[in-house]
Design a protein around this motif. Sequence first.
Motif, mmCIF file in Angstrom:
data_model
loop_
_atom_site.group_PDB
_atom_site.id
_atom_site.type_symbol
_atom_site.label_atom_id
_atom_site.label_comp_id
_atom_site.label_asym_id
_atom_site.label_seq_id
_atom_site.Cartn_x
_atom_site.Cartn_y
_atom_site.Cartn_z
ATOM 1 N N LYS A 14 0.849 -1.198 0.000
ATOM 2 C CA LYS A 14 0.000 0.000 0.000
ATOM 3 C C LYS A 14 0.882 1.245 0.000
ATOM 4 O O LYS A 14 1.899 1.299 0.680
ATOM 5 C CB LYS A 14 -0.904 -0.006 1.243
ATOM 6 N N HIS A 15 0.490 2.252 -0.735
ATOM 7 C CA HIS A 15 1.248 3.512 -0.827
ATOM 8 C C HIS A 15 2.685 3.307 -1.280
ATOM 9 O O HIS A 15 3.591 3.993 -0.853
ATOM 10 C CB HIS A 15 1.260 4.259 0.508
ATOM 11 N N SER A 16 2.900 2.307 -2.102
ATOM 12 C CA SER A 16 4.289 2.039 -2.498
ATOM 13 C C SER A 16 4.550 2.462 -3.935
ATOM 14 O O SER A 16 5.650 2.367 -4.433
ATOM 15 C CB SER A 16 4.576 0.546 -2.365
ATOM 16 N N ARG A 17 3.505 2.955 -4.624
ATOM 17 C CA ARG A 17 3.619 3.191 -6.054
ATOM 18 C C ARG A 17 4.805 4.104 -6.384
ATOM 19 O O ARG A 17 5.667 3.745 -7.185
ATOM 20 C CB ARG A 17 2.320 3.812 -6.573
ATOM 21 N N TRP A 18 4.860 5.270 -5.738
ATOM 22 C CA TRP A 18 5.895 6.239 -6.124
ATOM 23 C C TRP A 18 7.273 5.843 -5.648
ATOM 24 O O TRP A 18 8.263 6.142 -6.306
ATOM 25 C CB TRP A 18 5.516 7.646 -5.669
ATOM 26 N N CYS A 19 7.327 5.128 -4.517
ATOM 27 C CA CYS A 19 8.669 4.764 -4.073
ATOM 28 C C CYS A 19 9.237 3.681 -4.986
ATOM 29 O O CYS A 19 10.449 3.530 -5.086
ATOM 30 C CB CYS A 19 8.685 4.383 -2.596
ATOM 31 N N LEU A 20 8.377 2.983 -5.699
ATOM 32 C CA LEU A 20 8.878 2.010 -6.674
ATOM 33 C C LEU A 20 9.223 2.669 -8.003
ATOM 34 O O LEU A 20 10.181 2.300 -8.676
ATOM 35 C CB LEU A 20 7.839 0.909 -6.911
ATOM 36 N N LEU A 21 8.439 3.679 -8.374
ATOM 37 C CA LEU A 21 8.622 4.271 -9.705
ATOM 38 C C LEU A 21 9.718 5.333 -9.744
ATOM 39 O O LEU A 21 10.452 5.435 -10.707
ATOM 40 C CB LEU A 21 7.302 4.887 -10.197
ATOM 41 N N LYS A 22 9.813 6.107 -8.687
ATOM 42 C CA LYS A 22 10.786 7.204 -8.701
ATOM 43 C C LYS A 22 12.214 6.676 -8.621
ATOM 44 O O LYS A 22 12.464 5.608 -8.056
ATOM 45 C CB LYS A 22 10.545 8.099 -7.486
ATOM 46 N N ARG A 23 13.136 7.466 -9.105
ATOM 47 C CA ARG A 23 14.534 7.097 -8.959
ATOM 48 C C ARG A 23 14.995 7.450 -7.551
ATOM 49 O O ARG A 23 14.449 8.335 -6.907
ATOM 50 C CB ARG A 23 15.380 7.829 -10.000
ATOM 51 N N LYS A 36 10.036 9.825 3.419
ATOM 52 C CA LYS A 36 9.032 8.823 3.728
ATOM 53 C C LYS A 36 9.080 7.669 2.712
ATOM 54 O O LYS A 36 9.010 6.499 3.077
ATOM 55 C CB LYS A 36 7.653 9.479 3.699
ATOM 56 N N GLN A 37 9.217 8.062 1.439
ATOM 57 C CA GLN A 37 9.272 7.054 0.387
ATOM 58 C C GLN A 37 10.536 6.211 0.511
ATOM 59 O O GLN A 37 10.523 5.008 0.250
ATOM 60 C CB GLN A 37 9.206 7.722 -0.991
ATOM 61 N N ALA A 38 11.641 6.852 0.924
ATOM 62 C CA ALA A 38 12.899 6.128 1.068
ATOM 63 C C ALA A 38 12.785 5.092 2.184
ATOM 64 O O ALA A 38 13.278 3.966 2.063
ATOM 65 C CB ALA A 38 14.044 7.106 1.356
ATOM 66 N N VAL A 39 12.115 5.472 3.266
ATOM 67 C CA VAL A 39 11.904 4.540 4.383
ATOM 68 C C VAL A 39 11.061 3.355 3.907
ATOM 69 O O VAL A 39 11.371 2.196 4.163
ATOM 70 C CB VAL A 39 11.204 5.253 5.568
ATOM 71 N N LYS A 40 10.008 3.668 3.168
ATOM 72 C CA LYS A 40 9.121 2.634 2.642
ATOM 73 C C LYS A 40 9.907 1.662 1.752
ATOM 74 O O LYS A 40 9.752 0.453 1.841
ATOM 75 C CB LYS A 40 7.998 3.302 1.840
#
Length: 417
Positions: free
Chosen positions: A272-281, A288-292
């Motif tokens: 959940k809420h992982s879309r951008w942390c997977l897509l972004k470089r 927050k995304q880096a932690v995820k």
Amino acid sequence: MQLNTILNRVEYFKSFVYGKAKWVDDADRPTIEVNIEPRKNGRPICSGCDQPAPGYDRLPARRFEFVPVWGIAVYFIYAMRRVECPSCGVKVEQVPWCDGKNQLTTTYRWFLAGWGRRLSWKEVAGAFHTTWQNVFRSVKHAVSWGLAHRDMEGIQAIGVDEIQWQRGHKYLTLVYQIDEDCRRLLWVGKDRTAKTLLRFFRMLGKERSARLRFVCSDMWKPYLKVIVKKAGQAVHVLDRFHIMAKMNKAIDEVRAGEAKRLEEDGYEPLLKHSRWCLLKREENLTEKQAVKLSELLQYNLQSVRSRLIREDFQRFWEYTYPACAAKFLDEWCTRTMRSKIEPMKKVAKTLRRHRDLILNWFRAEGAISAGIVEGLNNKAKLSMRKAYGFRTVKAIEIALYHQLGALPEPEFTHEFW
Ligand SMILES: [Zn+2]
């Protein structure tokens, strides 16, 4: 100083003079009317053939809206003469401040169009107490003038792209000039079929098409076919932006499928809420995304592995020699085919199929800069949003040309905007 003095400074007419200016009492906002009269001995010009002709009669006085000043609306009042032209018959005269039946003076139209490039058309209409229609028509006028007067020589590199303008597979095809010294939108056409792109090449003409040196596009089959046919001499490059976009789409697909499977198996919603942390470089991630992402890395997830496969591929763009890049590409495809992740395998197959065109990126030797098509594409999306609420193809087309076409404008003695 009188109003006439100012008007003669900013908008001088050779064969007409400004007369009295007066306040209009019963207008719903402060309004000034300025009379215009023909100069004595000045012969009217026939609007049919641009030639002087003998006068015939005079029509009732008309109002022409000019650029407002200090929040005051300004109108010119003039009774048009009719001429008896030897070649056109009885015709209305031509006047320098306006063409045809327009109620807005030409200068005011360019004024509105000028603001329409900076603000949304709705905002312009609000700021200058006019209608959205008036702003739209002004922009349209500026665009058709610009298209008729633009220089189409010396185009060496073009980029073909598509943009979705409405849900349900409604696309527009956009063609940009992407030369180092001139980057602009050249053409917009409805749909993204072979016929669409053929229309562009027809507009460009055979000779200019034959002089193209680089054509950049995505892997859309109809485009590929037309480019080979119409600009076969050019180096056809599959654009980096589109290749990476394809990979991101695959990652998205993997994530969605995996999230669904995890949920069905009763696992906590890990993705959940992982879309951008997977897509972004990596470097673009928020904290927050880096932690995820570091959390996700603890699990052997297909989504995470797909992301690693994409990051691995970034190295491809750093090669200088086509041969080395080719070797890397082949190895990457083999590795990815072994990943057992279907969407990523599909990407690898596509890249294999277009191997030559992808390697042309290196044969173009840096003539095409990495972010160029992406940058133009983002600007195009922004322009579309600015014309919001009026999603007709025509309005979007005009907005795109206006924002991205780098269209010329006539020279004015005074800069109104
Ligand atoms: Zn005439």
